[in-house]
Enzyme design. Structure first.
Site, PDB file in Angstrom:
ATOM      1  N   TYR A 227      -1.232  -3.464  -0.732  1.00 33.11           N
ATOM      2  CA  TYR A 227       0.106  -3.020  -0.867  1.00 33.11           C
ATOM      3  C   TYR A 227       0.939  -2.248  -1.078  1.00 33.11           C
ATOM      4  O   TYR A 227       1.490  -1.505   0.008  1.00 33.11           O
ATOM      5  CB  TYR A 227       0.985  -4.796  -1.747  1.00 33.11           C
ATOM      6  CG  TYR A 227       2.589  -4.398  -1.128  1.00 33.11           C
ATOM      7  CD1 TYR A 227       2.948  -4.386  -0.492  1.00 33.11           C
ATOM      8  CD2 TYR A 227       3.219  -3.938  -2.440  1.00 33.11           C
ATOM      9  CE1 TYR A 227       4.428  -4.984   0.115  1.00 33.11           C
ATOM     10  CE2 TYR A 227       4.365  -4.102  -2.431  1.00 33.11           C
ATOM     11  CZ  TYR A 227       5.426  -4.971  -1.585  1.00 33.11           C
ATOM     12  OH  TYR A 227       6.766  -4.773  -1.774  1.00 33.11           O
ATOM     13  N   SER A 228       0.181  -1.840  -2.087  1.00 29.58           N
ATOM     14  CA  SER A 228       1.144  -0.011  -2.470  1.00 29.58           C
ATOM     15  C   SER A 228       1.075   0.359  -1.931  1.00 29.58           C
ATOM     16  O   SER A 228       1.536   1.832  -1.408  1.00 29.58           O
ATOM     17  CB  SER A 228       0.311  -0.237  -3.881  1.00 29.58           C
ATOM     18  OG  SER A 228       0.363  -1.100  -4.909  1.00 29.58           O
TER      19      SER A 228
END
Length: 332
Positions: A227-228
């Site tokens: 996600y990051s």
């Protein structure tokens, strides 16, 4: 300016005291609705004040006049009046809040998502100003479908909010190629190709793209590895496209929200082991203002970047959190 960006209704403003108040209010940064019954005199005031004024001719002895005056003020000074905005992931959470606020500011919105019943509820709430598109961003054909649906429903595209994202928790030891590809496809790749599909219409309207990132773009939680990475890519993409397409008068900006209390976030934290009612039990080190930020508060900030008032600014990355993200050193 003491009245910057305020909208003020002034009755009896085609002459005398009302006119003087209107002129002073505009000089102090306000927008004014000039009410009266003298059409020619009112038009002279509006011509003098320019785009900061709008005229409403209505007789106050008519019981319908008060509602007409208010309606005219709202219609005249809506910040997204007549714009068509595509919002992905808008059947709930942040996307839904942005859609509701955009319509309140005069826009028409294409509500995208994968939750048909939730999406229909949003469309029913917003009425003729909203249309629904159910499509999975993991499908390579979805970006074109979303744009085609927006054009079919409203005939133009003035803005695009890339808000949709999947949040799957994984770290270095847990992450699989399949999970990584899924996250990057939905959170980053689909945003890029949705921009590509919408670009001819955005160029025609001199429109705005607002990407919804995350403060995780700067490093992120250990359990949000994929996600990051995706949000970091979205941030770089925003700046790249801003630099490339300023000459086309299409703007690209990004908001990195911090911790926002959405329905999904509440459930996710409970799954991680937080107790029911956890938002009320957080310390000031997490939420200095004592209350978690909401999707509705974030939506208010988004309107500026979608509207003409933010022109010509592009390539901006804005963190919205209750503290400074970069360089913060919490008290020990």
């Amino acid at each position: 300016m003491r009245l910057k960006d305020k909208v003020i209704i002034i009755t009896g403003a085609t002459s005398g005291i009302g006119k003087a108040i209107a002129i002073k209010a505009v000089a102090e940064g306000a927008k004014v609705l000039i009410h009266g019954i003298d059409k020619s005199g009112g038009q002279e005031v509006v011509d003098q004040l320019g785009k900061s004024a709008s005229l409403c001719i209505a007789d106050l002895t008519d019981k319908n006049a008060p509602q007409k005056i208010v309606d005219d003020a709202i219609s005249a000074f809506m910040r997204l009046k007549d714009k068509v905005i595509i919002i992905t992931g808008a059947t709930s959470g942040i996307g839904k809040a942005i859609a509701i606020k955009a319509v309140a500011e005069g826009a028409k919105v294409l509500i995208h998502g994968i939750d048909k019943s939730g999406g229909q509820e949003v469309v029913d709430q917003l009425g003729k100003s909203a249309s629904l598109c159910i499509a999975d961003l993991a499908d390579k054909n979805t970006p074109k479908k979303i744009v085609d649906d927006a054009i079919s429903a409203f005939g133009q595209v003035d803005g695009l909010v890339n808000n949709a994202a999947i949040i799957e928790r994984n770290n270095l030891s847990q992450l699989t190629p399949e999970a990584f590809a899924k996250t990057i496809t939905v959170n980053l790749q689909s945003a890029l190709f949705l921009i590509q599909a919408a670009f001819p219409y955005l160029k025609k309207s001199q429109g705005s793209v607002l990407n919804i990132g995350s403060i995780n773009a700067y490093s992120g939680e250990s359990s949000l590895l994929a996600y990051s990475i995706g949000k970091a890519g979205l941030q770089t993409m925003t700046r790249n496209l801003a630099n490339a397409h300023g000459v086309d008068k299409v703007r690209f900006n990004l908001i990195n929200p911090g911790w926002i209390l959405t329905e999904r976030e509440y459930v996710d934290q409970v799954k991680k082991g937080m107790p029911e009612g956890w938002p009320e039990k957080l310390g000031k080190e997490n939420i200095p203002f004592g209350v978690m930020s909401t999707p509705e508060q974030l939506a208010v900030a988004c309107i500026y970047w979608l509207g003409d008032e933010s022109k010509p600014f592009t390539g901006s990355v804005v963190e919205l959190e209750q503290f400074s993200i970069i360089g913060r050193n919490p008290e020990k």
